[in-house]
Design a protein around this motif. Structure first.
Motif, PDB file in Angstrom:
ATOM      1  N   LEU A 183       0.830  -1.204   0.000  1.00  0.00           N
ATOM      2  CA  LEU A 183       0.000   0.000   0.000  1.00  0.00           C
ATOM      3  C   LEU A 183       0.863   1.251   0.000  1.00  0.00           C
ATOM      4  O   LEU A 183       0.598   2.199  -0.754  1.00  0.00           O
ATOM      5  N   ALA A 184       1.902   1.266   0.819  1.00  0.00           N
ATOM      6  CA  ALA A 184       2.791   2.430   0.859  1.00  0.00           C
ATOM      7  C   ALA A 184       3.426   2.690  -0.503  1.00  0.00           C
ATOM      8  O   ALA A 184       3.538   3.839  -0.950  1.00  0.00           O
ATOM      9  N   LEU A 185       3.824   1.607  -1.178  1.00  0.00           N
ATOM     10  CA  LEU A 185       4.441   1.745  -2.493  1.00  0.00           C
ATOM     11  C   LEU A 185       3.431   2.264  -3.512  1.00  0.00           C
ATOM     12  O   LEU A 185       3.734   3.158  -4.320  1.00  0.00           O
ATOM     13  N   ALA A 186       2.213   1.721  -3.481  1.00  0.00           N
ATOM     14  CA  ALA A 186       1.179   2.163  -4.419  1.00  0.00           C
ATOM     15  C   ALA A 186       0.846   3.639  -4.202  1.00  0.00           C
ATOM     16  O   ALA A 186       0.689   4.405  -5.167  1.00  0.00           O
ATOM     17  N   LEU A 187       0.749   4.045  -2.947  1.00  0.00           N
ATOM     18  CA  LEU A 187       0.460   5.449  -2.654  1.00  0.00           C
ATOM     19  C   LEU A 187       1.588   6.355  -3.139  1.00  0.00           C
ATOM     20  O   LEU A 187       1.345   7.465  -3.632  1.00  0.00           O
ATOM     21  N   GLU A 188       2.835   5.871  -3.012  1.00  0.00           N
ATOM     22  CA  GLU A 188       3.983   6.638  -3.501  1.00  0.00           C
ATOM     23  C   GLU A 188       3.923   6.819  -5.010  1.00  0.00           C
ATOM     24  O   GLU A 188       4.158   7.917  -5.527  1.00  0.00           O
ATOM     25  N   PHE A 189       3.571   5.745  -5.739  1.00  0.00           N
ATOM     26  CA  PHE A 189       3.493   5.836  -7.197  1.00  0.00           C
ATOM     27  C   PHE A 189       2.331   6.727  -7.622  1.00  0.00           C
ATOM     28  O   PHE A 189       2.428   7.437  -8.628  1.00  0.00           O
ATOM     29  N   ARG A 190       1.252   6.703  -6.880  1.00  0.00           N
ATOM     30  CA  ARG A 190       0.130   7.579  -7.221  1.00  0.00           C
ATOM     31  C   ARG A 190       0.502   9.042  -6.985  1.00  0.00           C
ATOM     32  O   ARG A 190       0.200   9.908  -7.817  1.00  0.00           O
ATOM     33  N   GLU A 191       1.164   9.307  -5.860  1.00  0.00           N
ATOM     34  CA  GLU A 191       1.546  10.678  -5.542  1.00  0.00           C
ATOM     35  C   GLU A 191       2.604  11.215  -6.504  1.00  0.00           C
ATOM     36  O   GLU A 191       2.531  12.355  -6.978  1.00  0.00           O
ATOM     37  N   LYS A 192       3.606  10.383  -6.803  1.00  0.00           N
ATOM     38  CA  LYS A 192       4.748  10.841  -7.596  1.00  0.00           C
ATOM     39  C   LYS A 192       4.477  10.835  -9.085  1.00  0.00           C
ATOM     40  O   LYS A 192       4.932  11.738  -9.819  1.00  0.00           O
ATOM     41  N   HIS A 193       3.753   9.831  -9.582  1.00  0.00           N
ATOM     42  CA  HIS A 193       3.595   9.652 -11.020  1.00  0.00           C
ATOM     43  C   HIS A 193       2.150   9.757 -11.509  1.00  0.00           C
ATOM     44  O   HIS A 193       1.912   9.734 -12.720  1.00  0.00           O
ATOM     45  N   GLY A 194       1.207   9.824 -10.600  1.00  0.00           N
ATOM     46  CA  GLY A 194      -0.193   9.899 -11.001  1.00  0.00           C
ATOM     47  C   GLY A 194      -0.784   8.566 -11.414  1.00  0.00           C
ATOM     48  O   GLY A 194      -1.885   8.512 -11.986  1.00  0.00           O
ATOM     49  N   ILE A 195      -0.086   7.477 -11.127  1.00  0.00           N
ATOM     50  CA  ILE A 195      -0.570   6.140 -11.495  1.00  0.00           C
ATOM     51  C   ILE A 195      -1.669   5.709 -10.530  1.00  0.00           C
ATOM     52  O   ILE A 195      -1.506   5.815  -9.306  1.00  0.00           O
ATOM     53  N   ASN A 196      -2.777   5.220 -11.080  1.00  0.00           N
ATOM     54  CA  ASN A 196      -3.884   4.782 -10.225  1.00  0.00           C
ATOM     55  C   ASN A 196      -4.439   3.431 -10.659  1.00  0.00           C
ATOM     56  O   ASN A 196      -5.571   3.084 -10.337  1.00  0.00           O
ATOM     57  N   THR A 197      -3.630   2.681 -11.416  1.00  0.00           N
ATOM     58  CA  THR A 197      -3.968   1.311 -11.793  1.00  0.00           C
ATOM     59  C   THR A 197      -2.809   0.421 -11.372  1.00  0.00           C
ATOM     60  O   THR A 197      -1.652   0.720 -11.676  1.00  0.00           O
ATOM     61  N   PHE A 198      -3.113  -0.678 -10.680  1.00  0.00           N
ATOM     62  CA  PHE A 198      -2.067  -1.523 -10.135  1.00  0.00           C
ATOM     63  C   PHE A 198      -2.374  -3.002 -10.366  1.00  0.00           C
ATOM     64  O   PHE A 198      -3.500  -3.459 -10.143  1.00  0.00           O
ATOM     65  N   LYS A 199      -1.345  -3.727 -10.806  1.00  0.00           N
ATOM     66  CA  LYS A 199      -1.404  -5.177 -10.898  1.00  0.00           C
ATOM     67  C   LYS A 199      -0.766  -5.744  -9.633  1.00  0.00           C
ATOM     68  O   LYS A 199       0.386  -5.436  -9.312  1.00  0.00           O
ATOM     69  N   LEU A 200      -1.499  -6.568  -8.929  1.00  0.00           N
ATOM     70  CA  LEU A 200      -0.995  -7.210  -7.718  1.00  0.00           C
ATOM     71  C   LEU A 200      -0.524  -8.619  -8.057  1.00  0.00           C
ATOM     72  O   LEU A 200      -1.317  -9.462  -8.484  1.00  0.00           O
ATOM     73  N   LYS A 201       0.774  -8.866  -7.894  1.00  0.00           N
ATOM     74  CA  LYS A 201       1.305 -10.206  -8.093  1.00  0.00           C
ATOM     75  C   LYS A 201       0.824 -11.105  -6.952  1.00  0.00           C
ATOM     76  O   LYS A 201       1.011 -10.787  -5.770  1.00  0.00           O
ATOM     77  N   THR A 202       0.198 -12.219  -7.331  1.00  0.00           N
ATOM     78  CA  THR A 202      -0.352 -13.156  -6.351  1.00  0.00           C
ATOM     79  C   THR A 202       0.127 -14.569  -6.693  1.00  0.00           C
ATOM     80  O   THR A 202       1.071 -14.733  -7.447  1.00  0.00           O
ATOM     81  N   GLY A 203      -0.548 -15.574  -6.137  1.00  0.00           N
ATOM     82  CA  GLY A 203      -0.157 -16.954  -6.385  1.00  0.00           C
ATOM     83  C   GLY A 203       0.573 -17.569  -5.205  1.00  0.00           C
ATOM     84  O   GLY A 203       1.184 -18.628  -5.315  1.00  0.00           O
ATOM     85  N   ARG A 204       0.508 -16.889  -4.043  1.00  0.00           N
ATOM     86  CA  ARG A 204       1.186 -17.390  -2.855  1.00  0.00           C
ATOM     87  C   ARG A 204       0.302 -18.363  -2.078  1.00  0.00           C
ATOM     88  O   ARG A 204      -0.907 -18.403  -2.228  1.00  0.00           O
ATOM     89  N   ARG A 205       0.954 -19.128  -1.239  1.00  0.00           N
ATOM     90  CA  ARG A 205       0.277 -19.956  -0.250  1.00  0.00           C
ATOM     91  C   ARG A 205       0.882 -19.635   1.107  1.00  0.00           C
ATOM     92  O   ARG A 205       2.104 -19.506   1.211  1.00  0.00           O
ATOM     93  N   PRO A 206       0.064 -19.472   2.170  1.00  0.00           N
ATOM     94  CA  PRO A 206      -1.393 -19.608   2.196  1.00  0.00           C
ATOM     95  C   PRO A 206      -2.093 -18.478   1.440  1.00  0.00           C
ATOM     96  O   PRO A 206      -1.556 -17.374   1.304  1.00  0.00           O
ATOM     97  N   LEU A 207      -3.312 -18.770   0.994  1.00  0.00           N
ATOM     98  CA  LEU A 207      -4.045 -17.845   0.141  1.00  0.00           C
ATOM     99  C   LEU A 207      -4.347 -16.517   0.816  1.00  0.00           C
ATOM    100  O   LEU A 207      -4.477 -15.493   0.142  1.00  0.00           O
ATOM    101  N   HIS A 208      -4.452 -16.525   2.150  1.00  0.00           N
ATOM    102  CA  HIS A 208      -4.865 -15.305   2.831  1.00  0.00           C
ATOM    103  C   HIS A 208      -3.852 -14.174   2.654  1.00  0.00           C
ATOM    104  O   HIS A 208      -4.199 -12.994   2.793  1.00  0.00           O
ATOM    105  N   LEU A 209      -2.590 -14.501   2.323  1.00  0.00           N
ATOM    106  CA  LEU A 209      -1.592 -13.457   2.097  1.00  0.00           C
ATOM    107  C   LEU A 209      -1.999 -12.556   0.938  1.00  0.00           C
ATOM    108  O   LEU A 209      -1.897 -11.323   1.014  1.00  0.00           O
ATOM    109  N   ASP A 210      -2.459 -13.168  -0.141  1.00  0.00           N
ATOM    110  CA  ASP A 210      -2.851 -12.394  -1.317  1.00  0.00           C
ATOM    111  C   ASP A 210      -4.223 -11.757  -1.144  1.00  0.00           C
ATOM    112  O   ASP A 210      -4.461 -10.644  -1.617  1.00  0.00           O
ATOM    113  N   VAL A 211      -5.119 -12.453  -0.474  1.00  0.00           N
ATOM    114  CA  VAL A 211      -6.435 -11.871  -0.198  1.00  0.00           C
ATOM    115  C   VAL A 211      -6.284 -10.630   0.671  1.00  0.00           C
ATOM    116  O   VAL A 211      -6.895  -9.587   0.416  1.00  0.00           O
ATOM    117  N   GLU A 212      -5.436 -10.735   1.698  1.00  0.00           N
ATOM    118  CA  GLU A 212      -5.192  -9.590   2.571  1.00  0.00           C
ATOM    119  C   GLU A 212      -4.574  -8.425   1.797  1.00  0.00           C
ATOM    120  O   GLU A 212      -4.966  -7.266   1.966  1.00  0.00           O
TER     121      GLU A 212
END
Length: 367
Positions: free
Chosen positions: A144-173
């Protein structure tokens, strides 16, 4: 004007912030720069990103196939005989990024000969693209901190979240924290890089159904045929084919057999010529596409912008164009700039892939 030589130059540039994901991680850009020279001295340039865990290519294999297989057959071919070049390249199976780079370098030369930007030769739809940024494996608060930094610095507001981890709750969270922290106006989607089974992916979709995610890319291995098709048929959001649709034939297969209902297009693995065929097929079928990221350098990103801005169909969605920002340096002669969440098409004739010769000399590894 004919092809006189094709050179493959290996180089390495470290990443300041390595990217970690389900099918591997990237700590440095161990890439190959392709240079196609004509008999009149013009040079076309493209970047090739080896991805051994995805396509089976390495620096050494790319150099070998370009210089030992492709170059001897292509030398003497007219630069405007693009379909002849394609036929020669596709006599050799696989080697997707090596073929893609030769094609992009060829288009770069054609643009220079004609004195036109390649984006206009391809279609000339727009002069810029909206940017999506990829977020790799990290604890949810750091993402979240990184995404907020990119939005503030570059105006980016679309993000791809890399997932595929186990346990699943890591990516859901992670998805939930991003949605809550970025608000409803942010566009979010996930990419599991084949890390889950179809059953696990369905469970993640159930747990994230209230988050307004745009789509899920490569939830499982597409060779898990029945599970993948069942997942795509029942998913509340589109299932995107990326590495399972690396070329025109595979893209057609995944759409027609129900393995996916959205397509990633990556010029690094299909060049401009085959990528245009994929886009045309998708548009005719009513299937959306988006410009994906092969963890590209700025040279590769410039090619993606050149292509993506050429077509109305590829310009609809945000394109994955910003991960070069994680690199310690780059080769592009005129660095790209992200302003207001967009990247403009490089100006001038060709594909905008010209390199800084001093930096190339510094980072190349064959001397």
């Amino acid at each position: 004007m004919k092809i006189a030589a094709i050179e493959a130059i290996p180089y390495t540039i470290p990443y300041r912030h390595p990217l970690h994901f389900a099918s591997g991680s990237v700590h440095e850009a161990d890439h190959v720069l392709i240079r196609l020279r004509t008999d009149e001295g013009l040079v076309g340039t493209a970047d090739t990103p080896p991805r051994p865990y995805t396509y089976g290519e390495t620096q050494k294999s790319i150099i070998a196939v370009v210089e030992d297989i492709f170059a001897p057959q292509l030398i003497g071919v007219d630069i405007f005989d693009r379909e002849k070049v394609q036929a020669i390249l596709y006599r050799t199976v696989h080697n997707q990024t090596a073929k893609g780079a030769v094609d992009i370098a060829l288009w770069d030369v054609i643009g220079k000969v004609l004195g036109q930007p390649v984006t206009k030769l391809l279609g000339g739809y727009t002069d810029s693209l909206r940017v999506s940024h990829m977020l790799g494996f990290k604890p949810a608060p750091e993402l979240l901190a990184l995404a907020l930094e990119f939005r503030e610095k570059h105006g980016i507001n679309t993000f791809k979240l890399k997932t595929g981890r186990r346990p699943l709750h890591l990516d859901v969270e992670a998805a939930r924290v991003l949605r809550e922290g970025l608000g409803e106006e942010a566009e979010l989607y996930m990419d599991a890089n084949r890390g889950w089974s179809a059953v696990e992916a369905a469970e993640v979709l159930r747990r994230t159904a209230d988050l307004g995610l745009q789509f899920l890319e490569e939830p499982d291995d597409a060779r898990e045929v029945l599970g993948r098709r069942r997942l795509a048929a029942n998913s509340p959001i589109p299932i995107a084919a990326d590495e399972s649709a690396a070329n025109l034939g595979e893209a057609a297969r995944e759409i027609l057999t129900g393995g996916a209902n959205l397509l990633a297009v990556k010029t690094a693995r299909s060049g401009f010529t085959e990528a245009a065929k994929i886009v045309g097929m998708a548009e005719g079928m009513g299937i959306d596409v988006y410009i994906g990221n092969q963890i590209d350098t700025q040279v590769g990103t410039a090619a993606s912008v050149t292509f993506g801005a050429a077509f109305a169909h590829t310009a609809k969605r945000a394109a994955e164009l910003s991960n070069y920002l994680d690199m310690a340096d780059d080769l592009l002669a005129e660095p790209l700039v992200i302003t207001g969440g967009r990247i403009r098409v490089p100006e001038g004739s060709g594909a905008g892939t010209a390199v800084d010769e001093e930096k190339l000399s510094h980072y190349r590894t064959d001397r």
